[in-house]
Design an enzyme around this catalytic site. Sequence first.
Site, short mmCIF file in Angstrom:
data_model
loop_
_atom_site.label_atom_id
_atom_site.label_comp_id
_atom_site.label_asym_id
_atom_site.label_seq_id
_atom_site.Cartn_x
_atom_site.Cartn_y
_atom_site.Cartn_z
N GLN A 197 1.26 -0.82 -0.37
CA GLN A 197 0.09 -0.37 0.13
C GLN A 197 0.74 1.27 0.06
O GLN A 197 1.26 1.77 1.16
CB GLN A 197 -1.19 -0.01 1.80
CG GLN A 197 -1.84 -1.27 1.05
CD GLN A 197 -2.57 -1.56 0.38
OE1 GLN A 197 -3.84 -0.78 0.50
NE2 GLN A 197 -2.57 -2.22 -0.46
N ALA A 238 -11.50 2.53 4.67
CA ALA A 238 -10.34 1.56 4.34
C ALA A 238 -10.01 2.48 3.35
O ALA A 238 -9.45 3.74 2.87
CB ALA A 238 -11.64 0.55 3.32
N HIS A 239 -8.82 2.08 2.50
CA HIS A 239 -8.20 2.65 1.79
C HIS A 239 -8.48 3.22 -0.05
O HIS A 239 -9.43 2.09 0.14
CB HIS A 239 -6.52 1.56 0.90
CG HIS A 239 -7.15 0.09 0.40
ND1 HIS A 239 -7.44 -0.40 -0.06
CD2 HIS A 239 -8.89 -0.16 -0.31
CE1 HIS A 239 -7.15 -1.53 -1.10
NE2 HIS A 239 -8.47 -1.59 -0.48
N ASN A 240 -7.78 4.46 -0.12
CA ASN A 240 -8.04 5.65 -1.23
C ASN A 240 -9.85 5.32 -1.19
O ASN A 240 -10.47 6.00 -2.07
CB ASN A 240 -8.40 3.95 -2.29
CG ASN A 240 -7.37 4.13 -2.85
OD1 ASN A 240 -7.21 2.98 -2.63
ND2 ASN A 240 -6.43 4.77 -2.98
#
EC number: 2.3.1.191
Length: 341
Positions: A197, A238-240
């Site tokens: 990531q 969460a990511h993004n």
Amino acid sequence: MPSIRLADLAQQLDAELHGDGDIVITGVASMQSAQTGHITFMVNPKYREHLGLCQASAVVMTQDDLPFAKSAALVVKNPYLTYARMAQILDTTPQPAQNIAPSAVIDATAKLGNNVSIGANAVIESGVELGDNVIIGAGCFVGKNSKIGAGSRLWANVTIYHEIQIGQNCLIQSGTVVGADGFGYANDRGNWVKIPQIGRVIIGDRVEIGACTTIDRGALDDTIIGNGVIIDNQCQIAHNVVIGDNTAVAGGVIMAGSLKIGRYCMIGGASVINGHMEICDKVTVTGMGMVMRPITEPGVYSSGIPLQPNKVWRKTAALVMNIDDMSKRLKSLERKVNQQD
């Protein structure tokens, strides 16, 4: 303990004073617990009957409630908003000394602004930049090349991973983790292959984040939290994910990856929101909402079955489970009736 003359408080709050302006106010309290020296507030006319028993030295209220006042009063249009502002003026939250604890570990390349406070056992890694008046609580970790803007505060034991940017006048409560790896994996015939990531987390100005919330770094692009966003305790971002300016997120909310939420939204507690979709500006999702599809129109959205007595709920659940069969039977009956006609 802070104290202020009622007249001075009225001036700072842009309130209309009724009564003795020399009364000294030492704190804010509820109508039920207020004592001499306290100021309280009334947001609902149904509490008028309690004014006679209230022992506060002053009450914040609207013009319509003024005839019922039994003490000094500050008249405003929005008592609850005024309560928030006077609570800031009379805030008793402890402030740390403007110094650096001997046990703090600070890399020689870190850049510290004026009046920075760093608590015991905090770790500040290489390339970190802390703006003026930043407060880093005891046991915090700030990873390599991260930046924290002026006036921001991390309470004890906050973890900020590498390459994270936090704006000015932000507040992050204890136990929160910003910038851990997102949940990114590829499947190779049943085996999970980790995807590094390499994105960041970018947090705007005036953001407040509750305790034990986790905000994952982006996989490739950044996770972005806009200006003025407020996030409660124990949320998972969460990511993004991108959260627009001035959106409010209540406790226990889970947001899946690559979700984009607009500005001025309100997400109720324990809601679960699917990823890879968008929610437009000015959307309210009520508590425990399950959002599986994009929302393209502003408004209030709900899902689920509210609490019922168990026997009633069992019947409701049975009806829901059989609704497809009942729909088919109804259509069959309609066809037969139409044929008879």
